[in-house]
Write a protein that holds these residues in place. Structure first.
Motif, PDB file in Angstrom:
ATOM      1  N   HIS A   1      30.552  29.514  39.891  1.00 17.12           N
ATOM      2  CA  HIS A   1      29.135  29.160  39.829  1.00 17.12           C
ATOM      3  C   HIS A   1      28.751  28.231  40.981  1.00 17.12           C
ATOM      4  CE1 HIS A   1      25.366  27.361  38.496  1.00 17.12           C
ATOM      5  NE2 HIS A   1      25.963  26.191  38.580  1.00 17.12           N
ATOM      6  N   LEU A   2      29.549  27.193  41.206  1.00 16.95           N
ATOM      7  CA  LEU A   2      29.249  26.246  42.276  1.00 16.95           C
ATOM      8  C   LEU A   2      29.324  26.917  43.651  1.00 16.95           C
ATOM      9  CD1 LEU A   2      31.118  23.083  40.942  1.00 16.95           C
ATOM     10  CD2 LEU A   2      28.632  23.443  41.052  1.00 16.95           C
ATOM     11  N   ARG A   3      30.324  27.761  43.851  1.00 18.96           N
ATOM     12  CA  ARG A   3      30.455  28.473  45.133  1.00 18.96           C
ATOM     13  C   ARG A   3      29.251  29.369  45.381  1.00 18.96           C
ATOM     14  NH1 ARG A   3      35.492  28.028  47.472  1.00 18.96           N
ATOM     15  NH2 ARG A   3      35.135  29.737  48.886  1.00 18.96           N
TER      16      ARG A   3
ATOM     17  N   PRO B   1      27.735  28.005  51.633  1.00 16.70           N
ATOM     18  CA  PRO B   1      28.581  27.294  52.607  1.00 16.70           C
ATOM     19  C   PRO B   1      28.681  25.794  52.343  1.00 16.70           C
ATOM     20  CG  PRO B   1      26.870  28.578  53.720  1.00 16.70           C
ATOM     21  CD  PRO B   1      26.617  28.685  52.255  1.00 16.70           C
ATOM     22  N   GLU B   2      27.718  25.260  51.622  1.00 19.95           N
ATOM     23  CA  GLU B   2      27.742  23.828  51.304  1.00 19.95           C
ATOM     24  C   GLU B   2      28.925  23.479  50.405  1.00 19.95           C
ATOM     25  OE1 GLU B   2      26.232  19.888  51.528  1.00 19.95           O
ATOM     26  OE2 GLU B   2      25.973  21.679  52.762  1.00 19.95           O
ATOM     27  N   TYR B   3      29.389  24.436  49.607  1.00 24.38           N
ATOM     28  CA  TYR B   3      30.555  24.205  48.749  1.00 24.38           C
ATOM     29  C   TYR B   3      31.766  23.857  49.612  1.00 24.38           C
ATOM     30  CZ  TYR B   3      34.348  24.950  45.445  1.00 24.38           C
ATOM     31  OH  TYR B   3      35.475  24.783  44.670  1.00 24.38           O
ATOM     32  N   ASP B   4      32.071  24.713  50.590  1.00 23.01           N
ATOM     33  CA  ASP B   4      33.239  24.475  51.450  1.00 23.01           C
ATOM     34  C   ASP B   4      33.073  23.207  52.277  1.00 23.01           C
ATOM     35  OD1 ASP B   4      34.656  26.740  50.572  1.00 23.01           O
ATOM     36  OD2 ASP B   4      33.545  28.022  51.969  1.00 23.01           O
TER      37      ASP B   4
ATOM     38  N   THR C   1      31.457  20.550  51.437  1.00 12.98           N
ATOM     39  CA  THR C   1      31.648  19.398  50.548  1.00 12.98           C
ATOM     40  C   THR C   1      33.123  19.223  50.210  1.00 12.98           C
ATOM     41  OG1 THR C   1      29.426  19.755  49.671  1.00 12.98           O
ATOM     42  CG2 THR C   1      30.871  18.325  48.397  1.00 12.98           C
ATOM     43  N   VAL C   2      33.841  20.320  50.017  1.00 15.77           N
ATOM     44  CA  VAL C   2      35.289  20.227  49.771  1.00 15.77           C
ATOM     45  C   VAL C   2      35.963  19.537  50.955  1.00 15.77           C
ATOM     46  CG1 VAL C   2      37.427  21.559  49.536  1.00 15.77           C
ATOM     47  CG2 VAL C   2      35.418  22.182  48.179  1.00 15.77           C
ATOM     48  N   ASP C   3      35.605  19.934  52.172  1.00 11.88           N
ATOM     49  CA  ASP C   3      36.185  19.311  53.368  1.00 11.88           C
ATOM     50  C   ASP C   3      35.827  17.825  53.451  1.00 11.88           C
ATOM     51  OD1 ASP C   3      37.310  21.730  54.117  1.00 11.88           O
ATOM     52  OD2 ASP C   3      35.727  22.210  55.571  1.00 11.88           O
ATOM     53  N   GLU C   4      34.549  17.511  53.206  1.00 17.30           N
ATOM     54  CA  GLU C   4      34.103  16.117  53.294  1.00 17.30           C
ATOM     55  C   GLU C   4      34.746  15.234  52.222  1.00 17.30           C
ATOM     56  OE1 GLU C   4      29.859  16.195  53.012  1.00 17.30           O
ATOM     57  OE2 GLU C   4      29.600  16.748  55.126  1.00 17.30           O
ATOM     58  N   GLN C   5      34.886  15.778  51.004  1.00 19.77           N
ATOM     59  CA  GLN C   5      35.408  14.997  49.886  1.00 19.77           C
ATOM     60  C   GLN C   5      36.934  14.970  49.860  1.00 19.77           C
ATOM     61  OE1 GLN C   5      33.620  13.290  47.474  1.00 19.77           O
ATOM     62  NE2 GLN C   5      31.737  13.751  48.556  1.00 19.77           N
ATOM     63  N   GLY C   6      37.555  15.859  50.604  1.00 18.86           N
ATOM     64  CA  GLY C   6      39.018  15.882  50.655  1.00 18.86           C
ATOM     65  C   GLY C   6      39.673  16.601  49.492  1.00 18.86           C
ATOM     66  N   GLY C   7      38.934  17.409  48.767  1.00 16.66           N
ATOM     67  CA  GLY C   7      39.531  18.167  47.668  1.00 16.66           C
ATOM     68  C   GLY C   7      38.481  18.779  46.769  1.00 16.66           C
ATOM     69  N   ARG C   8      38.912  19.790  46.033  1.00 13.03           N
ATOM     70  CA  ARG C   8      37.982  20.538  45.172  1.00 13.03           C
ATOM     71  C   ARG C   8      37.444  19.717  44.006  1.00 13.03           C
ATOM     72  NH1 ARG C   8      37.851  25.716  46.701  1.00 13.03           N
ATOM     73  NH2 ARG C   8      39.698  26.630  47.638  1.00 13.03           N
ATOM     74  N   LEU C   9      38.310  18.968  43.347  1.00 12.27           N
ATOM     75  CA  LEU C   9      37.861  18.231  42.159  1.00 12.27           C
ATOM     76  C   LEU C   9      36.775  17.223  42.498  1.00 12.27           C
ATOM     77  CD1 LEU C   9      41.211  17.678  40.225  1.00 12.27           C
ATOM     78  CD2 LEU C   9      39.398  19.345  39.770  1.00 12.27           C
ATOM     79  N   SER C  10      36.989  16.474  43.546  1.00 12.02           N
ATOM     80  CA  SER C  10      35.992  15.490  43.967  1.00 12.02           C
ATOM     81  C   SER C  10      34.714  16.181  44.433  1.00 12.02           C
ATOM     82  CB  SER C  10      36.572  14.630  45.088  1.00 12.02           C
ATOM     83  OG  SER C  10      35.623  13.708  45.545  1.00 12.02           O
ATOM     84  N   ALA C  11      34.867  17.257  45.189  1.00 13.36           N
ATOM     85  CA  ALA C  11      33.699  18.000  45.684  1.00 13.36           C
ATOM     86  C   ALA C  11      32.909  18.598  44.526  1.00 13.36           C
ATOM     87  CB  ALA C  11      34.150  19.095  46.641  1.00 13.36           C
ATOM     88  N   GLU C  12      33.610  19.176  43.574  1.00 12.62           N
ATOM     89  CA  GLU C  12      32.919  19.798  42.443  1.00 12.62           C
ATOM     90  C   GLU C  12      32.215  18.756  41.582  1.00 12.62           C
ATOM     91  OE1 GLU C  12      35.844  22.384  40.685  1.00 12.62           O
ATOM     92  OE2 GLU C  12      35.729  23.773  42.385  1.00 12.62           O
ATOM     93  N   ARG C  13      32.797  17.594  41.472  1.00  7.37           N
ATOM     94  CA  ARG C  13      32.144  16.496  40.743  1.00  7.37           C
ATOM     95  C   ARG C  13      30.843  16.110  41.474  1.00  7.37           C
ATOM     96  NH1 ARG C  13      36.484  14.028  39.298  1.00  7.37           N
ATOM     97  NH2 ARG C  13      36.892  13.235  41.373  1.00  7.37           N
ATOM     98  N   ASP C  14      30.918  16.017  42.803  1.00  6.71           N
ATOM     99  CA  ASP C  14      29.746  15.689  43.611  1.00  6.71           C
ATOM    100  C   ASP C  14      28.668  16.779  43.488  1.00  6.71           C
ATOM    101  OD1 ASP C  14      28.262  14.219  45.714  1.00  6.71           O
ATOM    102  OD2 ASP C  14      28.727  15.989  46.924  1.00  6.71           O
ATOM    103  N   LEU C  15      29.072  18.035  43.559  1.00  3.44           N
ATOM    104  CA  LEU C  15      28.114  19.134  43.481  1.00  3.44           C
ATOM    105  C   LEU C  15      27.455  19.202  42.098  1.00  3.44           C
ATOM    106  CD1 LEU C  15      30.090  21.836  45.483  1.00  3.44           C
ATOM    107  CD2 LEU C  15      28.104  20.523  46.260  1.00  3.44           C
ATOM    108  N   ARG C  16      28.238  18.948  41.058  1.00  6.47           N
ATOM    109  CA  ARG C  16      27.652  18.915  39.707  1.00  6.47           C
ATOM    110  C   ARG C  16      26.643  17.763  39.583  1.00  6.47           C
ATOM    111  NH1 ARG C  16      32.901  20.318  38.261  1.00  6.47           N
ATOM    112  NH2 ARG C  16      33.393  18.179  37.725  1.00  6.47           N
ATOM    113  N   ALA C  17      26.954  16.628  40.201  1.00  3.70           N
ATOM    114  CA  ALA C  17      26.016  15.498  40.176  1.00  3.70           C
ATOM    115  C   ALA C  17      24.723  15.863  40.913  1.00  3.70           C
ATOM    116  CB  ALA C  17      26.655  14.258  40.801  1.00  3.70           C
TER     117      ALA C  17
END
Length: 180
Positions: free
Chosen positions: A32-34, A39-42, A44-60
């Motif tokens: 769903h997030l992807r 492209p913002e998903y990838d 954010t993953v790069d910026e946050q350094g991992g999927r869990l942190s990125a997905e938490r940010d995207l959900r927020a």
């Protein structure tokens, strides 16, 4: 089979079912997030350094966006904005730097009228990313040229590119389309 063995098998089976359900839910949420952020998903993953942190940010970001009162513009306001955009583009030949700055201002006004907070570039990017993730990179590129232009460091070709990039998001916001 003894009662204890049967209970152990049932408990293990229940744990496996719960774990598989959780895994499937996580994979569905990730998909769903992807799809929503593109492209913002990838990025954010790069910026946050991992999927869990990125997905938490995207959900927020999604939760924040859900609280916004994003609205369509009435047809007469859309026409006024379209006319303003045409004027900005026409001025580009004589004043490329000024036209890029005016394009940025016009886009910011459009965002505000639609209901997006405009309290700073990073906030705008965050809020736009939820529904306009596919054109967000164009907005970033245009904004970077605008900043460099303010310091006198952008070429006319870069300024022309910035206008094209701004137009992509401008048209999307003006027509109430989403890039997802």
């Amino acid at each position: 089979m003894s009662t204890n063995s049967l209970i152990a098998v049932i408990v293990v089976a229940a744990v496996v079912v719960i774990a598989l359900t959780a895994l499937l839910w996580m994979l569905a949420r990730r998909r769903h997030l992807r799809e929503r952020f593109g492209p913002e998903y990838d990025r954010t993953v790069d910026e946050q350094g991992g999927r869990l942190s990125a997905e938490r940010d995207l959900r927020a970001r999604e939760e924040r966006h859900d609280q916004l009162d994003i609205k369509e513009l009435p047809p007469e306001r859309r026409h006024q904005y379209a006319d303003e955009w045409s004027a900005v583009q026409q001025q580009f030949v004589d004043q490329p730097d000024g036209s890029v700055a005016r394009a940025d201002d016009l886009l910011t006004r459009l965002m505000a009228e639609r209901g997006y907070p405009t309290d700073g570039y990073q906030g705008q990017v965050r809020d736009l990313s939820v529904e306009h993730g596919r054109t967000l990179e164009e907005y970033r590129a245009a904004h970077a040229v605008k900043v460099r232009s303010g310091a006198g460091e952008a070429t006319t070709e870069e300024l022309r590119g910035a206008m094209v990039h701004y137009r992509a998001l401008f048209e999307e916001l003006l027509s109430d389309q989403r890039s997802r």
